[in-house]
Structure formats: C-alpha cells, structure tokens
Write a protein that holds these residues in place. Structure first.
Motif, PDB file in Angstrom:
ATOM      1  N   GLY A   1       0.778  -1.237   0.000  1.00  0.00           N
ATOM      2  CA  GLY A   1       0.000   0.000   0.000  1.00  0.00           C
ATOM      3  C   GLY A   1       0.807   1.283   0.000  1.00  0.00           C
ATOM      4  N   ALA A   2       2.089   1.191  -0.327  1.00  0.00           N
ATOM      5  CA  ALA A   2       2.909   2.418  -0.358  1.00  0.00           C
ATOM      6  C   ALA A   2       2.531   3.295  -1.549  1.00  0.00           C
ATOM      7  N   ASP A   3       2.597   4.604  -1.354  1.00  0.00           N
ATOM      8  CA  ASP A   3       2.418   5.562  -2.453  1.00  0.00           C
ATOM      9  C   ASP A   3       3.769   5.972  -3.033  1.00  0.00           C
ATOM     10  N   ALA A   4       4.761   6.008  -2.154  1.00  0.00           N
ATOM     11  CA  ALA A   4       6.113   6.383  -2.573  1.00  0.00           C
ATOM     12  C   ALA A   4       7.096   5.385  -1.978  1.00  0.00           C
TER      13      ALA A   4
ATOM     14  N   LEU B   1      16.254   0.964 -13.141  1.00  0.00           N
ATOM     15  CA  LEU B   1      15.042   0.220 -12.783  1.00  0.00           C
ATOM     16  C   LEU B   1      14.089   0.225 -13.973  1.00  0.00           C
ATOM     17  N   SER B   2      13.677  -0.968 -14.378  1.00  0.00           N
ATOM     18  CA  SER B   2      12.758  -1.009 -15.510  1.00  0.00           C
ATOM     19  C   SER B   2      11.323  -1.048 -15.012  1.00  0.00           C
ATOM     20  N   ASP B   3      11.139  -1.281 -13.733  1.00  0.00           N
ATOM     21  CA  ASP B   3       9.788  -1.429 -13.195  1.00  0.00           C
ATOM     22  C   ASP B   3       9.778  -0.870 -11.781  1.00  0.00           C
ATOM     23  N   SER B   4       9.030   0.218 -11.579  1.00  0.00           N
ATOM     24  CA  SER B   4       8.958   0.790 -10.243  1.00  0.00           C
ATOM     25  C   SER B   4       7.583   0.541  -9.630  1.00  0.00           C
ATOM     26  N   ALA B   5       6.844  -0.454 -10.189  1.00  0.00           N
ATOM     27  CA  ALA B   5       5.575  -0.901  -9.605  1.00  0.00           C
ATOM     28  C   ALA B   5       4.576   0.250  -9.442  1.00  0.00           C
ATOM     29  N   GLY B   6       4.702   1.255 -10.295  1.00  0.00           N
ATOM     30  CA  GLY B   6       3.750   2.373 -10.235  1.00  0.00           C
ATOM     31  C   GLY B   6       3.965   3.311  -9.067  1.00  0.00           C
ATOM     32  N   LEU B   7       5.043   3.097  -8.325  1.00  0.00           N
ATOM     33  CA  LEU B   7       5.331   3.950  -7.169  1.00  0.00           C
ATOM     34  C   LEU B   7       6.105   5.196  -7.580  1.00  0.00           C
ATOM     35  N   PHE B   8       5.955   6.255  -6.807  1.00  0.00           N
ATOM     36  CA  PHE B   8       6.829   7.418  -6.927  1.00  0.00           C
ATOM     37  C   PHE B   8       8.120   7.057  -6.180  1.00  0.00           C
ATOM     38  N   VAL B   9       9.205   6.930  -6.933  1.00  0.00           N
ATOM     39  CA  VAL B   9      10.471   6.493  -6.339  1.00  0.00           C
ATOM     40  C   VAL B   9      11.347   7.720  -6.053  1.00  0.00           C
ATOM     41  N   VAL B  10      11.792   7.837  -4.814  1.00  0.00           N
ATOM     42  CA  VAL B  10      12.618   8.971  -4.399  1.00  0.00           C
ATOM     43  C   VAL B  10      14.062   8.497  -4.227  1.00  0.00           C
ATOM     44  N   ASP B  11      14.962   9.164  -4.918  1.00  0.00           N
ATOM     45  CA  ASP B  11      16.375   8.803  -4.931  1.00  0.00           C
ATOM     46  C   ASP B  11      17.085   9.711  -3.917  1.00  0.00           C
ATOM     47  N   SER B  12      17.606   9.136  -2.836  1.00  0.00           N
ATOM     48  CA  SER B  12      18.179   9.981  -1.776  1.00  0.00           C
ATOM     49  C   SER B  12      19.423  10.729  -2.255  1.00  0.00           C
ATOM     50  N   ASN B  13      20.199  10.143  -3.178  1.00  0.00           N
ATOM     51  CA  ASN B  13      21.365  10.864  -3.711  1.00  0.00           C
ATOM     52  C   ASN B  13      20.937  12.089  -4.519  1.00  0.00           C
ATOM     53  N   ALA B  14      19.929  11.919  -5.375  1.00  0.00           N
ATOM     54  CA  ALA B  14      19.451  13.053  -6.180  1.00  0.00           C
ATOM     55  C   ALA B  14      18.870  14.134  -5.269  1.00  0.00           C
TER      56      ALA B  14
END
Lengths: 264, 264
Positions: A193-196, A211-224
């Motif tokens: 149930g995660a949104d991000a 990553l070719s698949d982020s499962a529809g999640l908003f992925v946050v990159d801590s380095n960026a």
C-alpha cells in the motif's frame, strides 16, 4: 591552508560506498544548471571506504565510525568548505555529533529527501528501502512523520532481505542483479500500500536509473535529493536529473540473490 | 594534517571538467577488484572547475592554469596522498612543472594510454580525439611515436570540428549529441586509415560507453587507461571496465552541432 583560487565550496564525505559517491558526484554535476566548467560547484570528495561498516556498528551499538567521520569533517572544514554532504544514509546515525563538531553546515540527507517527496506528494505512505542500520537509527521514521507522511513497512522478512541483497550486490559491483532485487522490493512495497518508495540507501541510488519497473510507485532517490539540496544551499540552479547513466542489464538470472552470486 | 585513519592514497585533480571527473571516479571504482567498501582505494578528489580554460591558455601561450594546478598538487600532497591523477588530458601540458613541485608521483595520462594501447595493439596508426590545446602541446604525438605507433591525423577541418563540438556538448551536458559527434569523428578517423582511436580528452570518455558505432576501430578511453594505471601503481587488482554507465540517446537530431544546440 588552501589557496583561495582552488577553495572548494562543497565538502563530500564519500566512499560509503565508493559507487554511491560516484553516483552522487555524477548527479550533482548533471543536475547543475551549467554550460561550462566554471559554472559548476567547486568541491572536494574525501572518499573513505576504509571506515568501519556503519550498519554493523549501529546493530552492535558501538560508535566505531564516529571518530573517522569526525576526522573527515575536520579535514573538510580545514579545506574551507561552506557546507558538507554525506551521500551515505546510514552514516547520518551520527549526524548530531558530527554537526556539533563542524563549522560548516552539514546538510542532512533526510531533510533533503522529505523536501524531495513534498515536491511530488502532499500526503501518503512512504516505504523506505534502507539498511538495517538506518532503520534502527530511526531518523527517517521521525522525518517522514514530521513531513506529514506515514511510514509503510511491508510485512514479512522478504522485503528487507531483498533490500539487503540489493545493497550488497551494488557494493560487490553487480548492478544489474541489484536492480532486479530492488524491483522485487518495490513490488512488495506497492503490495503493502505504499504511495512512494524511498531509495533510502545511496547504494540503491546507483540503480535508480536502471530500474525497468517501479511498480507504479513514486520512487525517491536519496542521492538526487541530497544533490538538489546542496545546489539550493550553495545558490546554484538545479534541473531535473535527466539523462542519468544506466547500467546494462544482465541476461536472465535476474533474481539471483547476493549470497548466490557470491557462491557462483 | 590528516588523521591516518582517513588518509587518502590517491589524489585526483578533478573538475576539468566535472563530468569527466565523475566518469573517472566511476571507472576507478568499477575497475577495482573489490567486493566490499574497504577493498577500494581511499582517495580524495579536489574538483576545481573554476580554473582558467586549459586550451585557451595553451593557444594564447600563457600559463594561467599553472598556479592553481600547483596549488591543487600542494593541497593533495598535504593530505598525504601516495600519487596523483589528473583526469584531464589538456592539463598535462604543465605536467613537468607540476611533477617537479610534487612529493607524490603524478601519473601521466599519456603513459597510461600508451600502456593501454599496447595491451591490444602491437603497431599501427592512432588517431587522437583531443582538444586543440592537447594537440598543440604535443605530448601525445611524442608518446605515440615512442610507443612504436604512428599518429594519424584525418585530413580537412571536419575531424577537429566534430571533436571540439563533442567536447563542448559534454561540458554543456548534452551527452547523446556528443556521442553522435564523436561517432562522426571516428568515421573520419577510420576513413583516414586509423587502426585505433584515442579518446584523448576525458570529456569524450564520458560518452565512451554510449557509442553505438566505433567504425571498427579499437577505441582507447583515456579515463579508463588512467584508472587502470592508478590501480596498478597502488597495488590494487583491476578488471575490465565492464558495465559502465551509458547515457540515453536522444531521438533524431543526432548531428546537431554544439553551436546549433546553444542557439536552440
């Protein structure tokens, strides 16, 4: 001690691990609004891969990494930096003591991450793909809640096992396998149930663009996120982290675990 | 001045340009035979993008970059490094004077490149994709001949124009367009009878893994060659630079020149 013509403005404690630091340096450069060399941030990266393992120290409740981290902060201060970044989430366990020992401001990666999430999301559930050390330290849970978000921890042991495996694989240089392990962890986060999903270990930032698949999640990159925070702090314009390097996928065998890879 | 627990062994004069340095750090890390953080090289990267342009200085016959380069060498020596690398070919114009001012050995990128060529080629013609500054300086022509190879300079103005354009595009962050310009220069080198093409400017190393067409030439990446030389000098095992980052290609418009990109 340093000639003003070459004084660095940003100090970076790197090598934790080395590939994560190279990724940070790459992203910092790619995200800077610059057309020429001299529009970039003068910086110094002190890469200290010889430090004791951060997660091992936190889990064993000792402060082995603190003294060398303090020495790194001290050296960067002597080099005249305006602020310091640590592209290693786990090392932020010792943030308060390091910040207290530093003239230059240390930019907290957790603050940078929450700012980054808020650029895209008003509220929601955030899963954290991080080391066990970072999770035990707890600084992310506090910041995620204070930012108005809800931490989301997928049930069962597999989520953290996949995260640990991915981190170990990056440290061993097996990027494509690490990406596959990260994708499986993202699947589990989405099912929970995660949104991000926060790539809350900078080793995982290394695989972010692969990553070719982020499962529809908003992925946050801590380095960026940390790179953007550094640019803002120093008054440099930043742009989206477009055109970041991707690493080639291996054929087949995508779910090989880190331990299996070690045996292979 | 530095705590022995964090002393760097390799000093890197970076930022010339910044993306080329990030590429070098990435390749150094990827090429190190290591499975864990602490098996990597302790290093320090002093990133000095604020230096005067090297090619402009050489063409105008002045030594503007020398004083800040000397200051960088001095700072790295104070930090206790065993040796120094400059992932910028053009800056090697001042190598002799820098080496004379340094306790730590400075590893010459030209020597590293010739060693790298000899790993694959016994004899033959080598085209050099380099800045006009590097070409005027002449240190590559000398080393290529001394190594038993023959320099190959494609006739006409287009070859160097494509090289200049590619370098400018990398500095402006347009990697995919830079790769297209580099591929055209490689075509011209191949048509001129080259057996090997040297990416003799580290900006071009940034696009090395993104080249989709090397015109059948053996392409030598000066950053990878320098990384291998550093690892050898410091007693670290090195492996092939497999799985290096590639940057996404833009659709169409592949032959847009740097000046056209500036106007766009």
């Amino acid at each position: 001690m340093i000639d003003e013509t070459i004084r660095p403005r940003l100090g970076i404690i790197g090598g934790l691990g080395p590939l994560a630091s190279a990724d940070f340096y790459f992203k910092l450069t790619r995200m800077t609004e610059a057309l020429r060399d001299n529009e970039h941030v003068p910086a110094v990266i002190l890469s200290v891969p010889q430090l004791p393992d951060r997660t091992e120290a936190i889990l064993a409740n000792h402060d082995g990494p603190l003294a060398p981290l303090k020495a790194a902060v001290s050296t960067l201060n002597e080099l005249g930096v305006d602020c310091i970044a640590m592209p290693c989430n786990t090392a932020h366990h010792w943030f308060d003591r390091l910040a207290a020992s530093s003239r230059a401001e240390i930019i907290h990666i957790g603050d940078a991450v929450v700012t980054e999430i808020r650029r895209r999301l008003g509220r929601g559930r955030v899963a954290n793909l991080a080391t066990r050390g970072t999770l035990v330290s707890g600084f992310y849970q506090d910041r995620i809640k204070a930012g108005g978000f809800e931490p989301c921890l997928p049930p069962g042991a597999e989520f953290q096992e996949r995260v640990d495996s991915a981190i170990g694989l990056v440290k061993a240089g097996s990027i494509a396998k690490a990406a596959a392990e990260t994708e499986r962890a993202l699947d589990l986060a989405q099912m929970a149930g995660a949104d991000a999903a926060l790539l809350g270990c900078t080793e995982l930032s290394v695989v972010a663009a692969s990553l070719s698949d982020s499962a529809g999640l908003f992925v946050v990159d801590s380095n960026a996120a940390l790179a953007r925070a550094c640019l803002a702090r120093l008054g440099f314009g930043s742009r989206e982290a477009r055109g970041l390097p991707t690493l080639p996928r291996l054929r087949g065998n995508g779910r090989l675990s880190w331990r299996a890879a070690q045996r292979a």
